[in-house]
Design a protein around this motif. Structure first.
Motif, PDB file in Angstrom:
ATOM      1  N   ARG A 358      20.114 -24.562 -94.420  1.00  0.00           N
ATOM      2  CA  ARG A 358      18.941 -23.839 -93.913  1.00  0.00           C
ATOM      3  C   ARG A 358      17.727 -24.146 -94.785  1.00  0.00           C
ATOM      4  NH1 ARG A 358      18.139 -20.437 -90.159  1.00  0.00           N
ATOM      5  NH2 ARG A 358      20.389 -20.248 -89.767  1.00  0.00           N
ATOM      6  N   ALA A 359      17.913 -24.195 -96.092  1.00  0.00           N
ATOM      7  CA  ALA A 359      16.807 -24.543 -96.988  1.00  0.00           C
ATOM      8  C   ALA A 359      16.386 -25.992 -96.776  1.00  0.00           C
ATOM      9  CB  ALA A 359      17.218 -24.314 -98.441  1.00  0.00           C
ATOM     10  N   TYR A 360      17.366 -26.882 -96.649  1.00  0.00           N
ATOM     11  CA  TYR A 360      17.073 -28.315 -96.472  1.00  0.00           C
ATOM     12  C   TYR A 360      16.227 -28.551 -95.216  1.00  0.00           C
ATOM     13  CZ  TYR A 360      17.877 -33.325 -95.832  1.00  0.00           C
ATOM     14  OH  TYR A 360      17.705 -34.684 -95.651  1.00  0.00           O
ATOM     15  N   TYR A 361      16.677 -28.002 -94.103  1.00  0.00           N
ATOM     16  CA  TYR A 361      15.965 -28.248 -92.850  1.00  0.00           C
ATOM     17  C   TYR A 361      14.683 -27.420 -92.744  1.00  0.00           C
ATOM     18  CZ  TYR A 361      19.802 -31.153 -91.241  1.00  0.00           C
ATOM     19  OH  TYR A 361      20.722 -32.170 -91.122  1.00  0.00           O
ATOM     20  N   GLY A 362      14.619 -26.282 -93.452  1.00  0.00           N
ATOM     21  CA  GLY A 362      13.360 -25.535 -93.507  1.00  0.00           C
ATOM     22  C   GLY A 362      12.275 -26.351 -94.188  1.00  0.00           C
ATOM     23  N   ILE A 363      12.637 -27.017 -95.280  1.00  0.00           N
ATOM     24  CA  ILE A 363      11.689 -27.895 -95.981  1.00  0.00           C
ATOM     25  C   ILE A 363      11.303 -29.063 -95.085  1.00  0.00           C
ATOM     26  CG2 ILE A 363      11.403 -29.443 -97.958  1.00  0.00           C
ATOM     27  CD1 ILE A 363      13.411 -27.556 -99.444  1.00  0.00           C
ATOM     28  N   GLN A 364      12.285 -29.619 -94.387  1.00  0.00           N
ATOM     29  CA  GLN A 364      11.996 -30.740 -93.488  1.00  0.00           C
ATOM     30  C   GLN A 364      11.018 -30.324 -92.397  1.00  0.00           C
ATOM     31  OE1 GLN A 364      15.025 -33.714 -92.324  1.00  0.00           O
ATOM     32  NE2 GLN A 364      14.851 -32.856 -90.260  1.00  0.00           N
ATOM     33  N   LEU A 365      11.185 -29.116 -91.852  1.00  0.00           N
ATOM     34  CA  LEU A 365      10.270 -28.642 -90.812  1.00  0.00           C
ATOM     35  C   LEU A 365       8.852 -28.511 -91.366  1.00  0.00           C
ATOM     36  CD1 LEU A 365       9.821 -27.610 -87.942  1.00  0.00           C
ATOM     37  CD2 LEU A 365      10.463 -25.315 -88.743  1.00  0.00           C
ATOM     38  N   ALA A 366       8.717 -27.968 -92.576  1.00  0.00           N
ATOM     39  CA  ALA A 366       7.391 -27.841 -93.190  1.00  0.00           C
ATOM     40  C   ALA A 366       6.762 -29.213 -93.412  1.00  0.00           C
ATOM     41  CB  ALA A 366       7.507 -27.091 -94.516  1.00  0.00           C
ATOM     42  N   GLN A 367       7.550 -30.187 -93.835  1.00  0.00           N
ATOM     43  CA  GLN A 367       7.035 -31.540 -94.045  1.00  0.00           C
ATOM     44  C   GLN A 367       6.535 -32.151 -92.738  1.00  0.00           C
ATOM     45  OE1 GLN A 367      10.577 -33.177 -95.823  1.00  0.00           O
ATOM     46  NE2 GLN A 367       9.729 -33.078 -97.902  1.00  0.00           N
ATOM     47  N   LEU A 368       7.292 -31.938 -91.671  1.00  0.00           N
ATOM     48  CA  LEU A 368       6.906 -32.487 -90.371  1.00  0.00           C
ATOM     49  C   LEU A 368       5.630 -31.821 -89.856  1.00  0.00           C
ATOM     50  CD1 LEU A 368      10.476 -32.687 -88.818  1.00  0.00           C
ATOM     51  CD2 LEU A 368       8.953 -34.643 -89.194  1.00  0.00           C
ATOM     52  N   GLN A 369       5.536 -30.522 -90.030  1.00  0.00           N
ATOM     53  CA  GLN A 369       4.328 -29.812 -89.590  1.00  0.00           C
ATOM     54  C   GLN A 369       3.106 -30.278 -90.371  1.00  0.00           C
ATOM     55  OE1 GLN A 369       5.922 -25.905 -90.272  1.00  0.00           O
ATOM     56  NE2 GLN A 369       6.513 -25.597 -88.131  1.00  0.00           N
ATOM     57  N   LEU A 370       3.266 -30.464 -91.679  1.00  0.00           N
ATOM     58  CA  LEU A 370       2.151 -30.941 -92.498  1.00  0.00           C
ATOM     59  C   LEU A 370       1.754 -32.363 -92.113  1.00  0.00           C
ATOM     60  CD1 LEU A 370       0.223 -30.453 -94.857  1.00  0.00           C
ATOM     61  CD2 LEU A 370       1.996 -31.300 -96.407  1.00  0.00           C
ATOM     62  N   ALA A 371       2.738 -33.208 -91.839  1.00  0.00           N
ATOM     63  CA  ALA A 371       2.456 -34.601 -91.460  1.00  0.00           C
ATOM     64  C   ALA A 371       1.675 -34.683 -90.156  1.00  0.00           C
ATOM     65  CB  ALA A 371       3.761 -35.379 -91.339  1.00  0.00           C
ATOM     66  N   GLN A 372       1.806 -33.650 -89.318  1.00  0.00           N
ATOM     67  CA  GLN A 372       1.077 -33.639 -88.044  1.00  0.00           C
ATOM     68  C   GLN A 372      -0.217 -32.828 -88.135  1.00  0.00           C
ATOM     69  OE1 GLN A 372       3.985 -33.432 -84.445  1.00  0.00           O
ATOM     70  NE2 GLN A 372       5.110 -32.494 -86.161  1.00  0.00           N
ATOM     71  N   ALA A 384       8.725 -19.341 -96.189  1.00  0.00           N
ATOM     72  CA  ALA A 384       9.931 -18.645 -95.707  1.00  0.00           C
ATOM     73  C   ALA A 384      11.224 -19.270 -96.212  1.00  0.00           C
ATOM     74  CB  ALA A 384       9.936 -18.627 -94.180  1.00  0.00           C
ATOM     75  N   VAL A 385      11.143 -20.473 -96.805  1.00  0.00           N
ATOM     76  CA  VAL A 385      12.355 -21.130 -97.303  1.00  0.00           C
ATOM     77  C   VAL A 385      12.918 -20.343 -98.489  1.00  0.00           C
ATOM     78  CG1 VAL A 385      13.296 -23.191 -98.400  1.00  0.00           C
ATOM     79  CG2 VAL A 385      11.671 -23.417 -96.517  1.00  0.00           C
ATOM     80  N   ASP A 386      14.161 -19.950 -98.383  1.00  0.00           N
ATOM     81  CA  ASP A 386      14.810 -19.133 -99.418  1.00  0.00           C
ATOM     82  C   ASP A 386      15.844 -19.979-100.154  1.00  0.00           C
ATOM     83  OD1 ASP A 386      15.941 -17.219-100.999  1.00  0.00           O
ATOM     84  OD2 ASP A 386      16.876 -16.086 -99.364  1.00  0.00           O
ATOM     85  N   THR A 387      15.606 -20.215-101.441  1.00  0.00           N
ATOM     86  CA  THR A 387      16.551 -20.991-102.244  1.00  0.00           C
ATOM     87  C   THR A 387      17.213 -20.158-103.336  1.00  0.00           C
ATOM     88  OG1 THR A 387      14.779 -21.710-103.746  1.00  0.00           O
ATOM     89  CG2 THR A 387      15.261 -23.137-101.860  1.00  0.00           C
ATOM     90  N   THR A 388      17.097 -18.835-103.247  1.00  0.00           N
ATOM     91  CA  THR A 388      17.644 -17.988-104.307  1.00  0.00           C
ATOM     92  C   THR A 388      19.163 -18.075-104.403  1.00  0.00           C
ATOM     93  OG1 THR A 388      17.635 -16.089-102.797  1.00  0.00           O
ATOM     94  CG2 THR A 388      15.729 -16.357-104.251  1.00  0.00           C
ATOM     95  N   THR A 389      19.828 -18.378-103.288  1.00  0.00           N
ATOM     96  CA  THR A 389      21.283 -18.500-103.320  1.00  0.00           C
ATOM     97  C   THR A 389      21.738 -19.944-103.183  1.00  0.00           C
ATOM     98  OG1 THR A 389      21.384 -18.096-100.924  1.00  0.00           O
ATOM     99  CG2 THR A 389      21.649 -16.189-102.377  1.00  0.00           C
ATOM    100  N   VAL A 390      20.808 -20.892-103.382  1.00  0.00           N
ATOM    101  CA  VAL A 390      21.120 -22.313-103.241  1.00  0.00           C
ATOM    102  C   VAL A 390      21.129 -22.962-104.620  1.00  0.00           C
ATOM    103  CG1 VAL A 390      20.370 -24.524-102.284  1.00  0.00           C
ATOM    104  CG2 VAL A 390      20.136 -22.430-100.935  1.00  0.00           C
ATOM    105  N   SER A 391      22.160 -23.742-104.891  1.00  0.00           N
ATOM    106  CA  SER A 391      22.264 -24.449-106.166  1.00  0.00           C
ATOM    107  C   SER A 391      22.170 -25.944-105.894  1.00  0.00           C
ATOM    108  CB  SER A 391      23.587 -24.109-106.861  1.00  0.00           C
ATOM    109  OG  SER A 391      23.723 -24.845-108.049  1.00  0.00           O
ATOM    110  N   SER A 392      20.937 -26.451-105.797  1.00  0.00           N
ATOM    111  CA  SER A 392      20.710 -27.864-105.500  1.00  0.00           C
ATOM    112  C   SER A 392      19.376 -28.300-106.094  1.00  0.00           C
ATOM    113  CB  SER A 392      20.711 -28.103-103.983  1.00  0.00           C
ATOM    114  OG  SER A 392      20.283 -29.427-103.699  1.00  0.00           O
ATOM    115  N   ALA A 396      15.505 -28.149-104.577  1.00  0.00           N
ATOM    116  CA  ALA A 396      14.445 -27.477-105.336  1.00  0.00           C
ATOM    117  C   ALA A 396      13.257 -28.408-105.571  1.00  0.00           C
ATOM    118  CB  ALA A 396      15.000 -26.968-106.665  1.00  0.00           C
ATOM    119  N   GLN A 397      13.529 -29.673-105.853  1.00  0.00           N
ATOM    120  CA  GLN A 397      12.459 -30.645-106.072  1.00  0.00           C
ATOM    121  C   GLN A 397      11.679 -30.904-104.786  1.00  0.00           C
ATOM    122  OE1 GLN A 397      14.601 -33.987-107.689  1.00  0.00           O
ATOM    123  NE2 GLN A 397      15.060 -32.935-109.610  1.00  0.00           N
TER     124      GLN A 397
END
Length: 409
Positions: A358-372, A384-392, A396-397
């Motif tokens: 969910r975090a991975y694809y949330g970031i991807q969606l933001a990138q796509l929206q910005l690119a357009q 809205a991307v929540d990484t508090t329970t994600v260990s990656s 994070a980068q």
């Protein structure tokens, strides 16, 4: 009135490979770490949680369950009894000044690794004596639970756990006696564990270690004479090559994997490989081949046998992931509106437990929206991307990078 069965907890036991007794054992282990002395849960307690007889377990069991399955009680199907049913704070609270997000994530990573090492009872795998198929079955179930944790939270906290268990299984292979059937099964288990370790290293950004583990996964899969393990290793090696910018090599590996018997016979493996093949064609500018591979992936997905549970490492591959991989391919071909639509579909379809994806694809969606040029939507999506329970660290980068881009947009 009949008490409703806790179907959510039933599904979680199946996904994580638990029996009633093994879950009770893990709850007791984790309870010992949290409260200073082991719990006294039994398989009967687990049955009472599943049957709904106990709708909100005591906090000595509820806290360990929340840690094992990495989710709040309600997301495990438990029903609060009012304000007094809120999940209590564990002993030894965090000292003031330690609540910053970075420190919290570091604590999450360390505590998750320590908890998993304890909860999975890695030290109980024998390294001397005679090894049986029952022993290998327990080893395989342990690796399945490790895969389930990766799918939920990412690999940053799991690399140490996976490599520790690899060392343990190497001792098992060298120190135990066993027959040919057990030997092959042990190599299959080691292949799967190397694949998990490779993904965990990938999530930390360590491509060298990731590549070594994926190569070891292929080697042990060959020793096991296990076509399914080999197909998985080939698939992982293709993604590793793509991550390192070797797109033509990734394409060649994907084609090789698709020629294996298991890829031809197992629609789940075929769907994954065709999806990654589509991304490879897209990166090399072959739009027609990309479209053909995406169609093949969709057709393979249509052949999934819903009555047969997939192996633990393939449980992430569902309609949401197929759409997400298609979005990556569309983005590589420059079809940004299609990529945005497919990414949004992925986020709608993702299971609540899939925090990492969910975090991975949330970031991807933001990138796509910005690119357009849709900065407003991109900012809302990234926030809205929540990484508090994600260990990656890799995720994070990526999140930090999109926030920096938005700040300067």
């Amino acid at each position: 009135m009949d008490t409703p069965t806790n179907t959510v907890l039933t599904v979680l036991l199946h996904e994580y490979g638990y029996t009633h007794q093994s879950l009770a054992d893990d709850v007791n282990h984790v309870s010992g770490r949290i409260f200073g002395r082991p719990g006294a849960a039994t398989d009967r307690d687990v049955r009472r949680w599943i049957s709904g007889t106990v709708r909100w377990p005591t906090h000595r069991y509820l806290l360990p369950l929340a840690e094992i399955f990495d989710r709040p009680p309600e997301a495990m199907g438990f029903v609060p009894r009012g304000r007094t049913s809120r999940l209590p704070t564990p002993p030894a609270p965090v000292r003031p000044g330690q609540e910053e997000p970075v420190k919290r994530r570091a604590f999450l990573t360390a505590s998750t690794a320590a908890t998993l090492t304890l909860a999975l009872r890695l030290e109980e795998t024998p390294v001397r004596g005679h090894l049986t198929m029952a022993d290998v079955d327990r080893i395989t179930a342990t690796i399945g639970r490790l895969d389930a944790h990766f799918t939920a939270i990412g690999g940053g906290a799991l690399l140490t756990v996976a490599t520790t268990y690899i060392d343990r299984l190497r001792e098992t292979a060298d120190g135990c006696t066993y027959g040919p059937r057990v030997e092959q099964a042990l190599h299959t288990a080691l292949s799967g564990l190397h694949s998990s370790a490779g993904w965990a290293a990938y999530d930390t950004g360590d491509n060298v270690t990731s590549r070594l583990h994926h190569a070891a996964a292929l080697q042990t899969g060959i020793l096991a004479k296990d076509g399914h393990a080999q197909a998985r290793a080939w698939s992982d090696l293709s993604l590793q090559a793509r991550a390192e910018g070797r797109h033509r090599e990734a394409l060649t590996i994907n084609r090789t994997a698709l020629q294996t018997r298991h890829a031809r016979q197992d629609p789940r493996i075929a769907a994954l490989l065709h999806s990654r093949l589509a991304i490879g064609h897209a990166r090399l500018g072959d739009h027609n081949a990309c479209a053909r591979a995406l169609l093949a992936a969709e057709m393979a997905h249509d052949r999934f046998d819903a009555t047969a549970p997939p192996p633990p490492w393939l449980r992430f591959l569902d309609a949401a992931e197929i759409a997400g991989l298609a979005a990556i391919a569309h983005r590589a071909t420059g079809r940004l509106p299609d990529a945005e639509k497919a990414t949004a579909q992925t986020l709608r379809l993702l299971k609540p437990s899939m925090h990492r994806n969910r975090a991975y694809y949330g970031i991807q969606l933001a990138q796509l929206q910005l690119a357009q040029g849709d900065t407003t939507s991109a900012k809302a999506t990234a926030t809205a991307v929540d990484t508090t329970t994600v260990s990656s660290p890799r995720i994070a980068q990526r999140l930090a990078a999109i926030h920096h881009q938005l700040a300067t947009a």
